[in-house]
Structures are given as structure tokens and as C-alpha cells.
Design a protein around this motif. Structure first.
Motif, PDB file in Angstrom:
ATOM      1  N   ALA A 126       3.440  34.327  27.588  1.00  0.00           N
ATOM      2  CA  ALA A 126       2.612  35.209  27.473  1.00  0.00           C
ATOM      3  C   ALA A 126       1.447  35.194  28.762  1.00  0.00           C
ATOM      4  O   ALA A 126       1.137  34.253  29.054  1.00  0.00           O
ATOM      5  N   ASP A 127       1.219  36.124  29.507  1.00  0.00           N
ATOM      6  CA  ASP A 127       0.390  36.114  30.519  1.00  0.00           C
ATOM      7  C   ASP A 127      -1.094  36.455  30.144  1.00  0.00           C
ATOM      8  O   ASP A 127      -1.264  37.398  29.276  1.00  0.00           O
ATOM      9  N   GLY A 128      -1.897  35.626  30.738  1.00  0.00           N
ATOM     10  CA  GLY A 128      -3.308  35.914  30.755  1.00  0.00           C
ATOM     11  C   GLY A 128      -4.155  35.661  29.342  1.00  0.00           C
ATOM     12  O   GLY A 128      -4.696  36.346  28.867  1.00  0.00           O
ATOM     13  N   VAL A 129      -3.247  34.856  28.575  1.00  0.00           N
ATOM     14  CA  VAL A 129      -3.935  34.967  27.198  1.00  0.00           C
ATOM     15  C   VAL A 129      -4.732  33.626  27.005  1.00  0.00           C
ATOM     16  O   VAL A 129      -5.404  33.149  25.952  1.00  0.00           O
ATOM     17  N   GLY A 130      -5.164  32.735  27.992  1.00  0.00           N
ATOM     18  CA  GLY A 130      -5.953  31.530  28.068  1.00  0.00           C
ATOM     19  C   GLY A 130      -5.377  30.479  27.106  1.00  0.00           C
ATOM     20  O   GLY A 130      -4.061  30.354  27.311  1.00  0.00           O
ATOM     21  N   GLN A 131      -6.233  29.874  26.535  1.00  0.00           N
ATOM     22  CA  GLN A 131      -5.906  28.646  25.844  1.00  0.00           C
ATOM     23  C   GLN A 131      -5.090  29.006  24.375  1.00  0.00           C
ATOM     24  O   GLN A 131      -5.472  29.973  23.641  1.00  0.00           O
ATOM     25  N   ILE A 132      -3.971  28.193  24.122  1.00  0.00           N
ATOM     26  CA  ILE A 132      -3.162  28.461  22.832  1.00  0.00           C
ATOM     27  C   ILE A 132      -2.986  26.781  22.418  1.00  0.00           C
ATOM     28  O   ILE A 132      -2.356  25.869  22.901  1.00  0.00           O
ATOM     29  N   ILE A 133      -3.523  26.659  21.004  1.00  0.00           N
ATOM     30  CA  ILE A 133      -3.394  25.396  20.356  1.00  0.00           C
ATOM     31  C   ILE A 133      -2.642  25.484  19.116  1.00  0.00           C
ATOM     32  O   ILE A 133      -2.954  26.498  18.570  1.00  0.00           O
ATOM     33  N   ILE A 134      -1.569  24.944  19.099  1.00  0.00           N
ATOM     34  CA  ILE A 134      -0.570  24.812  17.969  1.00  0.00           C
ATOM     35  C   ILE A 134      -0.378  23.674  17.202  1.00  0.00           C
ATOM     36  O   ILE A 134      -0.153  22.490  17.815  1.00  0.00           O
ATOM     37  N   PHE A 135      -0.921  23.601  15.919  1.00  0.00           N
ATOM     38  CA  PHE A 135      -0.979  22.585  14.793  1.00  0.00           C
ATOM     39  C   PHE A 135       0.569  22.525  14.075  1.00  0.00           C
ATOM     40  O   PHE A 135       0.861  23.721  13.610  1.00  0.00           O
ATOM     41  N   THR A 136       1.269  21.514  14.003  1.00  0.00           N
ATOM     42  CA  THR A 136       2.770  21.744  13.607  1.00  0.00           C
ATOM     43  C   THR A 136       2.961  20.343  12.796  1.00  0.00           C
ATOM     44  O   THR A 136       2.651  19.370  13.409  1.00  0.00           O
ATOM     45  N   ALA A 137       3.840  20.566  11.669  1.00  0.00           N
ATOM     46  CA  ALA A 137       4.202  19.274  10.953  1.00  0.00           C
ATOM     47  C   ALA A 137       5.829  19.287  11.731  1.00  0.00           C
ATOM     48  O   ALA A 137       6.328  18.231  11.302  1.00  0.00           O
ATOM     49  N   ASN A 138       6.302  20.333  12.283  1.00  0.00           N
ATOM     50  CA  ASN A 138       7.637  20.381  12.748  1.00  0.00           C
ATOM     51  C   ASN A 138       7.614  20.882  14.290  1.00  0.00           C
ATOM     52  O   ASN A 138       7.815  21.692  14.728  1.00  0.00           O
ATOM     53  N   GLU A 139       7.607  19.681  15.051  1.00  0.00           N
ATOM     54  CA  GLU A 139       7.494  19.745  16.412  1.00  0.00           C
ATOM     55  C   GLU A 139       8.922  20.428  17.166  1.00  0.00           C
ATOM     56  O   GLU A 139       8.572  21.075  18.148  1.00  0.00           O
ATOM     57  N   ASP A 140       9.820  20.058  16.448  1.00  0.00           N
ATOM     58  CA  ASP A 140      11.193  20.831  17.053  1.00  0.00           C
ATOM     59  C   ASP A 140      11.110  22.288  17.024  1.00  0.00           C
ATOM     60  O   ASP A 140      11.869  22.906  17.870  1.00  0.00           O
ATOM     61  N   ARG A 141      10.262  22.969  16.194  1.00  0.00           N
ATOM     62  CA  ARG A 141      10.228  24.272  16.357  1.00  0.00           C
ATOM     63  C   ARG A 141       9.547  25.032  17.843  1.00  0.00           C
ATOM     64  O   ARG A 141      10.154  25.938  18.029  1.00  0.00           O
ATOM     65  N   PHE A 142       8.825  24.117  18.281  1.00  0.00           N
ATOM     66  CA  PHE A 142       8.265  24.423  19.647  1.00  0.00           C
ATOM     67  C   PHE A 142       8.953  23.703  20.605  1.00  0.00           C
ATOM     68  O   PHE A 142       8.114  23.641  21.871  1.00  0.00           O
ATOM     69  N   ALA A 143      10.121  23.350  20.642  1.00  0.00           N
ATOM     70  CA  ALA A 143      10.745  22.613  21.933  1.00  0.00           C
ATOM     71  C   ALA A 143      10.922  23.206  23.018  1.00  0.00           C
ATOM     72  O   ALA A 143      11.166  22.839  24.151  1.00  0.00           O
ATOM     73  N   GLY A 144      11.108  24.640  22.835  1.00  0.00           N
ATOM     74  CA  GLY A 144      11.042  25.503  23.926  1.00  0.00           C
ATOM     75  C   GLY A 144       9.793  25.626  25.004  1.00  0.00           C
ATOM     76  O   GLY A 144      10.014  26.277  25.954  1.00  0.00           O
TER      77      GLY A 144
END
Length: 863
Positions: free
Chosen positions: A836-854
Motif C-alpha cells: 500500500a502506497d502513502g498509508v503512513g504507519q501500520i501496526i499489527i498485533f498478532t498471536a500468529n506471526e506466520d500469517r504476516f511472513a510476507g
């Protein structure tokens, strides 16, 4: 606004945690209940609640069984101010706001001054956009109210060519909407709080009337129950007498059978002892075999670990040199990027300052007229003492509870009875003289009672624990009634009713004045207008000197530098992960070698020690001897059991024990029935029959008044709704031009994410997604699966962030999302987040880090 770091201590289940956030994407990973959602809540507490607040939600945030006060500290950037903001609640409350960068750099504020300054900073943000940019684990997947986000409105108006106004959306539409808002919720799917209150008053009146009817019927039911209990007592007594006679006949037979039972028990204990000896011998022999195997295996494992340790050391050295070079490159890129951002911010401030001055004059004139009405309302409110109508209900409820509690206590308490066996005599009861006549004196024992025959004797009767508890309950209810009346400033129930009437008349006049003030404000909240004026004035006052510049060229250079820095970050992160992995493996292997050396030595020593105490041959001999002893003991048990079965002794003992339990059960049942009879009689005596009838008549009258009020309000509500719908139809076409930039951004993002050119969305006037189309099928948003709703919710927040000006941007928060998506869509949504372009900060809280491996460019934090 950008969140740089967050430190939380003694907050709910968090002992101490500190997290730093990058400018781009940050993934905060942790197990369930590690405190991820609590970190977000802690930041909200920092912004909303004073350190001196004692709200219930703050008390609940304090860790269980600890005196430590919750503490939260955050570092963030709003506009051109970088600050550190800290608060501690409950224990030694503290508030500190330190300005780190910007016009006030080096300044530090404390206590209420710090809180007010932080509120002013936070007021410059679009609070609706801040709330709408979250997708939290505990919240439903309903759409956020984007139409109320001023930052998004400004962006859409700019793309649509200026402020949208077709003539029907002016003061008339706002006044009609304000009138409809008095009766309905903003989405018009449900009534407003005041309209609901009128409907609920009818429901409450119907409920009170039904309760009054039930009370009348309860009197009749109590009489019927009392008669049935008296008959039940007689029946239970007859059954108990018969069962006691049967028990006497079985007692003699049971005594004879116990002798045979004792012989069997002695033989059984002998078998148990022999069985334990046999089991011990088997266990010792098995343990000896296990020691031999353990000593052999430990030596082999040690040799393998020594070889692995040498290999790990050879692979680590080249990676450490590459990490140092990459860090130097990143430092250079960050310095150049900071210079470009400062120039870009100055150029944008130059454009913003010219727009702000025009809006200030318009808002100030609107607020002056409102202040006069506000003063009149304040004078009325200052002279009125508010009395909640529910206070009267609670006083009446307490009076009824006191009467019932006293009757119940008298019925269930122990009683003392004093009779004169001769001529009337004078006795002292708690020091007061009492003349005993021909009738006996009887009293329930709720408090300690002293009875004295002057000059002869004195004795004290102490109530049981239950009676004492009943008396304390009655005293507590009376004290609560007294405190409620005292808080209301009255001494009796009648005075309380008069105070409520006066309060209602004053409230009606205040409502009339507030309606006039609402009309002057043209449907907008005064606080919203004041906040907007304060924000604009503050923005002008603290505005820095701005210089006009080429924004497009500066943006292009910033993007180029960010790409170069992200590439270097990715290389550094990759090398650091690989080096950390090698160090971890080496440390694990070294630890395993040490542990295995200890294990090997211990296994050898254990085997030698065991053989020194007892040889293998001695263990085998002990097993054979214990097996023979067990066989002999089992033969003795079989013989004793046969003798007991032939005499019938076990059956006789069982019958006797069952009969004893049966008689005890009958005695308890009879006692329970007698207790229930006493309680029922006491409740019936305490019932106020005339009061129950009066309550029934009063409830009927209240229901009639509530129905008339509800029907009047619903008629006015329907008229306002119809007028609003007519005006809204004329407004709809104009609003479509306003909505199209948002719909276009969301549609383009969806097509890129799902790789489907047919992807489309229908967006309402309130900027809510009505339906989603894909592959020739259109599905309403509410009918989408949970996973599809969650995916759309993420795309909506990314599209919103891409449209909003960077000066208005706020962080996007995702809390344990994508739990309902299949693997393919999971990877596509993650790619949409990462690209995503120009969206600033994104903060992700997760108990399954492998979902966001990409998200290979994301900063990662583990808690």
C-alpha cells in the motif's frame, strides 16, 4: 500522527513491556493473553483519563493483589511536535509531558497543565479517523463511521473539485436532520435514546403493572402453600416413626455379621502387603535394566553434539562483517531523508495556513450567539438540585425488603419462652422490668438477651450465627435507606417525591432552551465548533514560518530515498536474522554438550552405585520369594470370603447401614419442611395487602400516561423522518460525485488484491460499503462471510489512509486479524498491506506471526 514507542507497566496482566514502532509497518507478535490488546487500551487511557481519575475501568486495570499503580508512557509526533507523554494512576498519580522536538523543544509540563497541553495537541487530530483506522480483535466487523472523519472529507472534497453543496444540503437540511436526530439514531435503523426512553417507559409501566398483579396472586399462593406444608409435616412424621421401628430389628443381626467381616479384612490386608513386596521387587529389577541402557545411550549422544558444535563456529564470522557495512549505509540514507521531509513539510504548511484563516471568522460569529443561551441554561442548572427518579424506586424497594427481612428473621430465629408457675412475678429483660401474668412471655432471639430474677439469678441467651446475620442485614438495609434520603437532601419519602417533581419542571425549561441553542448551532454540537475553532487558532499560533516549494519534486525524492533505505533495511534484517540463528544454534549446542557430559557421568555413576548396594542376582532372588508369598496370601483371602458369603453377613451389614442412612434422611426432610412452614408463615404475616392493591392501581394510571406520551412522540418522529427522506433524495446525486474518489480507491485496491478486474463495490452516502461484486455476483456487505468481511474491513482502512493528506494521517491498527481467511486470500491481503502506497504507519498485533511472513520490510517486535 506517528507513534514512536510505548512503555506499559503494571497494567492488567502486563508487568512491564516496551515496544518501538517503525515509520512503515510494525508487526508485534506474542502469545494469547501476552497483553497485545492491552497495549492499545493503555495508550487510550494515556490520552483520555487524568492521572487523578478513579473511574472503575482504571481500577480494573490495576493488577490483582498489588498496590502498584498502572503506568503508561508514549513517544509520538503530532504535526511538528515530538513529545514524550507519561501518566501513573491510583498510586502516587503523576502526569509528565516533555517536548522533544519542535517549537517548544526542551519544555516539560506536569500535572493538569501537562494533561491540558496534551489534549490540545490531540485535538488537532481527526479523532473519528483515529477510531475508524482500527480493526480490533474484540470489536465486531461493522463498518466505521467514515462520513464523520473530517480529514477524509477534506481529501474527498479536494478530489471532487471543492466543497459539495447542491442547495438542499444547507441549513434547511441540517435543521431537518437535527430534528430527525432527536427521534432516531444517525443511521435511522433505530430510535434515538429519548424516543426509546418513551417506548421503554411504556414497557416499564407494563412490567410494574404485571408485577403488581403477581403480588396479588402471590398472597393467595402463600395461603395454599401453608396448608399443604402442614399436611406434609404430619405425613413425614408417620413415615419416620415406622422406619425407626424397622431399624431396631436389623441391629441385632448386624452385630453378629461383623465378626466374619473382620476376619476377611485381616486376610485382605495380608494380600495387600504381599502384593506391594512383589511390585517393589519388579520395579527394582526394571530400574536396574534402565540404568544399563541409559549409560550406553549417553556416551553416543555426547560424541554427536561435540561434532555439531565445531561446525556452527565456522559459519558465523563472515556474516558479522556484512552487518557492519550495511548499518553505515542506512545511517547515511536516514540523514538525507530527514532533510527532504523537512523541506516537504514546510511547503505543505505554506498551503495549509492560507486555508485556515478563512474558516476562523465564520466559526467565531456562530459561537457568540450560543454563549448567551448557554448562560441562561447554566443559571437554571445551578439553581436546580438533580434528583434521580430511580432513587424513589430504591427507597420503596428498601422499605419492602426491611419488612420481609424482619418477618423472615422472626420466623427462622430461636425463641425464648418464660412462664410464671405461681403468682405474677417481676423479672428484668435487658434491664427493663417485665411483669409475668397468667400468659407466658415469648420472644424471638435476634440479639443477645439478659433475663434476671432480682436477687435470685441472671442468665443470658445468645442468638445463633444466622440470627445475628439477619439482624445485621436489617440494620444494613435501614442504614442504606437513611443514606439515600440524606444524599437527596430530604428526611422522608414524601419530601423525596416533591423534590423529584420540582426537578422535572426545571429540566423541561432547560430542554426548551437547549433546543433553541441547537437551532442556532444548525444541528452541530457546540463542542465540535469550539474544538474546530480552537484547533484552527492553535494551528495559526503555533505555525512555523513556511516556505513555498516544489511539493511533487520533494515527494519524488522522498520516495526514492525511502525505497533505498527499505532495501538496505531488508538486507540488514536478513543478515541479522541469519547471524542470530547461527548464534542461537551455537549457544544451544554448547549448552547441550555441557548437559550431555553431566548426563553421561551421572548415568555411569548411578549404575555403579546401584550395583554396589545390591547385585543383579540378589534382585532376581527377591522377586521369586515375594511372588510365592503373594500366592499363599491370596489363597487365605479366598477361604475367608467363602465363609462370609455362606453366613450372609455382608448383606446383613449393608441392609443395616442403608436403613440408618434412610432414617437420617427422613429426619432431615421433616426438619426442612418444618423450616419452610415457619418461613412461609412469617412472609404471609409481613405482607401489606392494602399497599399491594394501591401499588396495582398506581401502576395502571402510570401506564395510561406513558402510552399517551409515546404515541405523541412517535407521530412527531414519523413526520420528521418523511421530510428528511424527501430532502435526501434531492441530495443523493450530488453526493455521488463526492463519494466517487473513495469508491474508486477501494475498487482499484480490491482489483489489485484479488486479481479480478470485475471487482467492484457500492458505497452509500455515509461512505459505507453496501455490497461487493466479483465474478458476476453481488453480495450485500452484511451477508459476506466473516473472512470476507474482515478482508474488506482491511481494504477500507488502507483505501482511507491512501486518500487522507499525510498531515492528517494516523496509524492503522490491526489486532489479531486474518484468522478467518484461507491461505490464498491471506497471502493476497498481506501483500496489499505491504504494498500500500502513502498509508503512513501500520501496526499489527498478532498471536500468529506466520500469517504476516510476507511482510519482508516490516519491523518485528516480540512480547
Amino acid at each position: 500522527m506517528r507513534l514512536l514507542s510505548l512503555r506499559v507497566k503494571d497494567f492488567r496482566g502486563i508487568d512491564a513491556e516496551e515496544v518501538s514502532f517503525s515509520d512503515g509497518i510494525t508487526v508485534v507478535a506474542g502469545r494469547n493473553e501476552a497483553g497485545k490488546t492491552s497495549l492499545v487500551d493503555a495508550f487510550d487511557f494515556l490520552i483520555k483519563h487524568k492521572a487523578t481519575s478513579r473511574r472503575e475501568e482504571i481500577n480494573r486495570a490495576q493488577p490483582y493483589r498489588t498496590e502498584a499503580g498502572p503506568e503508561v508512557e508514549a513517544e509520538f509526533i503530532i504535526g511538528n511536535e515530538r513529545v514524550s507523554y507519561r501518566k501513573r494512576w491510583l498510586t502516587k498519580p503523576e502526569t509528565v509531558l516533555a517536548f522533544l522536538e519542535g517549537p517548544r523543544a526542551g519544555q516539560t509540563l506536569v500535572a493538569d497543565e501537562a494533561h491540558l497541553a496534551a489534549d490540545e495537541l490531540w485535538g488537532s487530530l481527526d479523532s473519528q479517523l483515529w477510531e475508524a483506522s482500527r480493526l480490533m480483535q474484540a470489536s465486531a466487523l461493522d463498518q466505521s463511521p467514515l462520513s464523520s472523519c473530517s480529514a477524509l472529507q477534506r481529501a474527498l472534497e479536494a478530489q471532487a473539485g471543492g466543497t459539495i453543496d447542491d442547495g438542499s444540503s444547507g441549513p434547511l437540511m441540517e435543521r431537518v436532520t437535527a430534528e430527525a436526530d432527536r427521534y432516531y439514531q444517525p443511521k435511522r435503523g433505530d430510535f434515538s435514546r429519548s424516543t426509546k426512553a418513551a417506548v421503554e417507559r411504556v414497557t416499564a409501566a407494563e412490567k410494574r403493572l404485571a408485577e403488581a398483579k403477581d403480588a396479588l396472586e402471590e398472597l393467595s399462593d402463600l395461603v395454599t402453600t401453608l396448608v399443604a406444608l402442614e399436611a406434609d409435616i404430619d405425613d413425614q412424621q408417620a413415615v419416620l416413626d415406622g422406619q425407626r421401628r424397622d431399624l431396631g430389628g436389623l441391629a441385632a443381626q448386624a452385630e453378629s455379621a461383623r465378626a466374619n467381616q473382620s476376619a476377611l479384612e485381616a486376610a485382605t490386608r495380608t494380600v495387600e502387603t504381599a502384593q506391594r513386596d512383589c511390585d517393589d521387587a519388579k520395579a527394582q529389577l526394571a530400574a536396574r535394566e534402565a540404568l544399563v541402557v541409559a549409560a550406553e545411550n549417553a556416551g553416543s549422544a555426547l560424541a554427536e553434539l561435540l561434532a555439531a558444535e565445531a561446525s556452527a563456529k565456522e559459519s558465523l564470522a563472515p556474516l558479522e562483517e556484512s552487518v557492519s557495512d550495511t548499518r553505515d549505509t542506512i545511517t547515511r540514507l536516514k540523514s538525507e531523508l530527514t532533510d527532504v521531509k523537512k523541506s516537504l513539510a514546510s511547503a505543505r504548511r505554506f498551503e495549509e495556513q492560507s486555508r485556515t484563516k478563512t474558516a476562523v471568522e465564520r466559526l467565531q460569529g456562530q459561537l457568540d450567539d450560543c454563549d448567551r443561551l448557554t448562560k441562561e441554561i447554566a443559571e437554571l442548572e445551578a439553581g436546580s438540585v438533580p434528583v434521580d427518579g430511580t432513587v424513589l424506586d430504591r427507597v420503596v424497594e428498601l422499605e419492602q425488603s426491611i419488612a420481609i427481612a424482619e418477618a423472615t428473621a422472626n420466623a427462622g430465629a430461636a425463641r425464648v419462652r418464660v412462664e410464671s408457675l405461681g403468682n405474677p412475678e417481676a423479672i428484668l429483660l435487658d434491664g427493663a422490668e417485665q411483669i409475668l401474668g397468667p400468659e407466658a412471655f415469648e420472644q424471638a432471639i435476634l440479639d443477645e438477651l439478659v433475663i434476671e430474677i432480682p436477687g435470685q439469678l441472671r442468665f443470658t441467651v445468645t442468638p445463633d450465627i444466622a440470627a445475628g446475620g439477619s439482624r445485621r442485614d436489617i440494620d444494613r438495609l435501614r442504614e442504606e435507606r437513611r443514606e439515600i434520603l440524606a444524599d437527596a437532601g430530604v428526611e422522608s419519602t414524601s419530601e423525596l417525591k416533591e423534590a423529584i417533581r420540582r426537578c422535572e419542571e426545571t429540566a423541561a425549561e432547560i430542554v426548551r432552551l437547549k433546543d433553541r441553542r441547537t437551532d442556532r448551532l444548525e444541528g452541530r454540537e457546540e463542542s465540535v465548533i469550539r474544538d474546530e475553532l480552537s484547533r484552527l487558532l492553535a494551528s495559526l499560533e503555533r505555525g512555523e514560518e513556511a516556505v513555498e516549494g516544489d511539493i511533487d519534486a520533494l515527494v519524488a525524492r522522498q520516495e526514492q530515498l525511502e525505497v533505498e533505505r527499505e532495501t538496505a533495511d531488508a538486507v540488514l534484517d536478513s543478515h541479522l536474522r541469519e547471524a542470530d540463528l547461527l548464534r542461537t544454534r551455537l549457544a544451544e549446542t554448547e549448552g547441550q554438550v555441557k548437559n550431555q557430559q553431566i548426563v553421561t557421568t551421572r548415568a555411569t555413576e548411578d549404575l555403579a552405585d546401584a550395583r554396589s548396594r545390591c547385585s543383579d542376582e540378589d534382585l532376581e532372588k527377591a522377586l521369586a520369594e515375594s511372588t510365592a508369598a503373594l500366592t499363599a496370601a491370596q489363597s487365605d483371602v479366598a477361604k475367608a470370603k467363602r465363609l462370609l458369603d455362606e453366613s450372609g453377613g455382608a448383606a446383613v451389614l449393608t441392609d443395616y447401614e442403608l436403613q440408618v442412612k434412610h432414617v437420617e434422611g427422613l429426619q432431615k426432610i421433616l426438619g426442612d419442611v418444618r423450616h419452610e412452614h415457619g418461613v412461609t408463615l412469617g412472609i404471609l404475616d409481613a405482607k401489606n395487602r392494602d399497599g399491594i392493591q394501591s401499588a396495582h392501581d398506581r401502576a395502571e394510571h402510570e401506564l395510561q400516561q406513558a402510552v399517551a406520551e409515546r404515541d405523541s412522540i412517535l407521530a412527531r418522529a414519523e413526520a420528521a423522518r418523511l421530510l428528511e427522506e424527501v430532502l435526501a433524495r434531492h441530495q443523493k446525486e450530488t453526493h455521488r460525485r463526492y463519494i466517487e474518489p473513495f469508491r474508486s480507491a477501494l475498487r482499484d485496491l480490491g482489483r489489485a488484491t484479488y486479481q479480478d478486474p470485475s471487482f467492484d463495490v457500492d458505497v452509500s452516502d455515509q461512505l459505507e460499503v453496501v455490497s461487493r461484486s466479483m465474478g458476476g455476483t453481488t453480495i450485500p456487505f452484511e451477508s459476506l462471510s466473516t473472512g470476507a468481511k474482515e478482508q474488506m474491513s482491511i481494504l477500507i482502512r488502507l483505501a482511507t489512509a491512501s486518500l487522507v493528506s499525510p498531515d492528517d494521517a494516523v496509524p492503522i491498527l490491526f489486532d489479531d486479524t486474518l484468522g478467518y481467511s484461507d491461505r490464498t486470500r491471506l497471502r493476497r491481503i498481506v501483500d496489499a498491506i505491504g504494498s500500500a502506497d502513502g498509508v503512513g504507519q501500520i501496526i499489527i498485533f498478532t498471536a500468529n506471526e506466520d500469517r504476516f511472513a510476507g511482510l519482508d520490510s516490516a519491523a518485528r517486535v516480540r512480547i
